[in-house]
Design an enzyme around this catalytic site. Structure first.
Site, short mmCIF file in Angstrom:
data_model
loop_
_atom_site.label_atom_id
_atom_site.label_comp_id
_atom_site.label_asym_id
_atom_site.label_seq_id
_atom_site.Cartn_x
_atom_site.Cartn_y
_atom_site.Cartn_z
N LYS A 111 0.85 -1.20 0.00
CA LYS A 111 0.00 0.00 0.00
C LYS A 111 0.89 1.25 0.00
CE LYS A 111 -3.97 1.97 2.51
NZ LYS A 111 -4.86 1.83 3.69
N SER B 73 -9.81 1.80 2.73
CA SER B 73 -8.92 2.55 1.87
C SER B 73 -7.88 1.69 1.13
CB SER B 73 -8.19 3.62 2.68
OG SER B 73 -7.33 3.03 3.62
N SER C 193 -10.02 -0.40 6.96
CA SER C 193 -9.41 -0.21 5.63
C SER C 193 -8.71 -1.43 5.04
CB SER C 193 -8.42 0.95 5.66
OG SER C 193 -9.10 2.17 5.60
#
Lengths: 485, 101
Positions: free
Chosen positions: A77, A152, A176
């Site tokens: 990420k 997210s 997330s």
């Protein structure tokens, strides 16, 4: 090649037996990413040179037989810092930022010989639950490219679900990792707060943030946590608790396991198909020997309000560092220092980030502190006490991960309150620092529905054990997205 | 303390505390949206929290001490390479005070 029909142990064996070289594996992985990402837009940066150099080195020294992750690609990420590799947090503010060091999780994976192949799209600074707030691109759901991937960690979830990488790192501040895992039919684990070092993770809400792991199967997930867990002198909040082997004692038998189901997690806003799928999942758990009883977590409905105050307050404080001075975006036309700060921040942050900074700043400002910040922190205590009561009598809590399946782009965009309510079933674990893991439990109109396994603090082993038994009973991971290949 | 309806002035004041500049349209939208979020927050008033200790971090950990030894963790060249403007091994910023102020 893609990773839809294999697992880490199988890949490892192939590399050790030299049926496949690391370079061949990494080349094929990059080739597939470069092709398939035209459909998914999961990646912000592909680390072609770095990955091939690491592969060459690994081939030269040989793949160690005792390191299951060695020579195997993974995704990162883009809010986890990587030395000399662009790290943007999906924000204009960091569009040119190349960190001077690696996050502890990146170091640990390198020590194991794992090979990072790219940085993954996300909501800007991890604020959002659809990955639509990214400054760069909109990632598409692996099962239906007209639907959001969740967020997210949307890029991480899609990269795994579409077979671009066997696992990826995400971060989870209010759901997330778990919610995008649910929306993409894969496994997403947020460990206990403190289980994994946060050093090198771009801070959002520091008392909530935790690195998580997205993978196709539960056992693959446990292998990665084995490597990431443990105390780190660079993170004061990392826990010195002993790290067990999370892949140990995985079996298909749940005899004697006591599961609690909170009635509040099936309330208003949870769709009928989600309820029905989770109820069927609970029957499966019973058939494996677990007992299932209903319990109450009475403060659940206050979680969203309290979380948005606390996490936004922490965000407002953490994001003060983005001022255009030392790194990142700097506005061009500022006449003095004050104007430089204001213009840099106003141009560099997107709308959702500004909204959270505003909410957090308001909550911390004189006159609002007691009614907002302190009140929310007291409610956090009451939520923790609710969990303590349940875990005095039960091993695990099981619930839906998200109230709905993946929806279309732009839906709810004008109403942040509705978007925030999406997190009602995942926020409580961040409030209390508990481990939570989403495992696919079925489909509605071809879109996956996640079931969440929640343990007491540092009880990840129990979470993995129940998740593994469920996954082996249903074998849903054998179903893979076929649409946009 | 009761939570009042949010007005434009309050939003602009908070923006200035946060070092943000909002256009008129942004300020209107932000007022409207933050007010909706406050509906979630107003619910918290229902809960009796008299005497409840606030929680600021979910896992208690012990403060650990280490030897106070200086380490040179990063090369200054690498750090300065990220600065938008630098000169003579220093980060360059615009005027701190307005001309003639």
């Amino acid at each position: 090649m893609d990773f839809l029909k294999t697992d880490l142990a199988t890949l490892h064996q192939k590399l050790v037996n030299q049926e496949l070289t690391v370079t061949e594996l990494v080349e094929a992985t990059l080739e597939n990413i470069e092709k398939s990402d035209e459909n998914y837009d999961a990646f912000i940066t592909i680390m072609r040179e770095e990955a091939l150099a690491a592969a060459k080195e690994m081939d030269e020294k040989g793949v160690p037989a005792d390191q299951v992750l060695a020579g195997i690609p993974y995704g990162i990420k883009d809010n986890i810092v990587t030395k000399d590799v662009l790290t943007t947090a999906a924000s204009r503010m960091l569009e040119n930022f190349k960190p001077v060091y690696d996050a502890t999780v990146i170091e640990k994976l390198r020590d194991a010989g794992a090979i990072g192949v790219g940085k993954l799209n996300m909501d800007e600074f991890a604020m959002g639950s659809t990955t639509e707030t990214s400054y760069f691109k909109k990632t598409k759901n692996a099962w239906d490219t007209t639907k959001v991937p969740g967020g997210s960690s949307g890029g991480s979830a899609v990269a795994v679900a579409s077979g671009q990488v066997p696992y990826a790192l995400g971060t989870d501040t209010g759901g997330s990792v778990r919610q995008p895992a649910a929306f993409n039919g894969i496994v997403g684990m947020k460990p206990s707060y403190g289980r994994i070092s946060r050093w090198g993770v771009i801070a959002f809400g520091s008392s909530f943030d935790q690195v998580g792991i997205l993978s196709r199967t539960v056992k693959d997930n446990a292998y990665v946590l084995n490597q990431l867990a443990g105390v780190d002198e660079k993170d004061q909040t990392s826990s010195p608790k002993a790290v067990p082997d999370f892949t140990a004692n995985l079996s298909e038998d749940l005899t004697g396991v006591k599961i609690a189901v909170p009635q509040e997690y099936f309330g208003r806003g949870v769709t009928e198909e989600v309820k029905a799928t989770i109820e069927a999942g609970l029957e499966t758990l019973k058939s494996l020997g677990a007992t299932v009883e209903e319990v109450s977590l009475p403060h659940t409905k206050y979680g969203v309000g309290a979380y948005y105050i606390l996490a936004s307050a922490e965000a407002a404080s953490n994001l003060q560092r983005f001022d255009g001075i030392r790194y990142g975006y700097r506005a061009e036309d500022a006449k003095n220092l004050e104007e430089l700060y204001v213009k840099t921040r106003s141009q560099g942050f997107g709308e959702e980030v500004k909204r959270r900074i505003m909410l957090g700043t308001y909550s911390l400002s004189a006159g609002s502190y007691d009614a907002f910040f302190k009140k929310a922190a007291q409610i956090r205590t009451l939520m923790i006490q609710d969990f303590q009561k349940v875990f005095a009598d039960y091993d695990l809590i099981v619930a839906p991960t998200a109230p709905n399946v993946a929806y279309g782009f732009g839906e709810n965009a004008d109403d942040p309150e509705i978007t925030y309510m999406n997190d009602v079933l995942t926020i409580p674990m961040n409030m209390a620092g508990l481990p939570g893991m989403s495992v696919n439990a079925g489909f509605s109109n071809g879109l996956p529905i996640g079931m969440q396994f929640i343990g007491d603090q540092f009880q990840e082993s129990k979470v993995y054990q129940a998740g593994y038994a469920f996954e082996q009973a249903t074998k849903l991971y054998e179903q893979t997205p076929g649409g946009a290949k | 303390m009761a939570i009042e309806k949010l007005n434009r002035d309050a939003v602009e004041n908070v923006a200035s505390l946060a070092k943000l500049e909002l256009s008129d349209a942004e300020a209107d939208m932000m007022t409207d949206q933050l007010d909706k979020i406050f509906d979630l927050v107003k619910m918290l008033g229902e809960v009796d929290t008299e005497g409840v200790e606030p929680t600021y971090t979910p896992v208690q950990t012990q403060t650990v001490l280490r030897d106070d030894v200086a380490v040179n963790a990063h090369e200054s060249d690498a750090l300065l390479a990220n600065a938008p403007e630098s000169e003579a091994n220093l980060i360059k910023v615009p005027t701190i005070l307005d001309e003639g102020a």
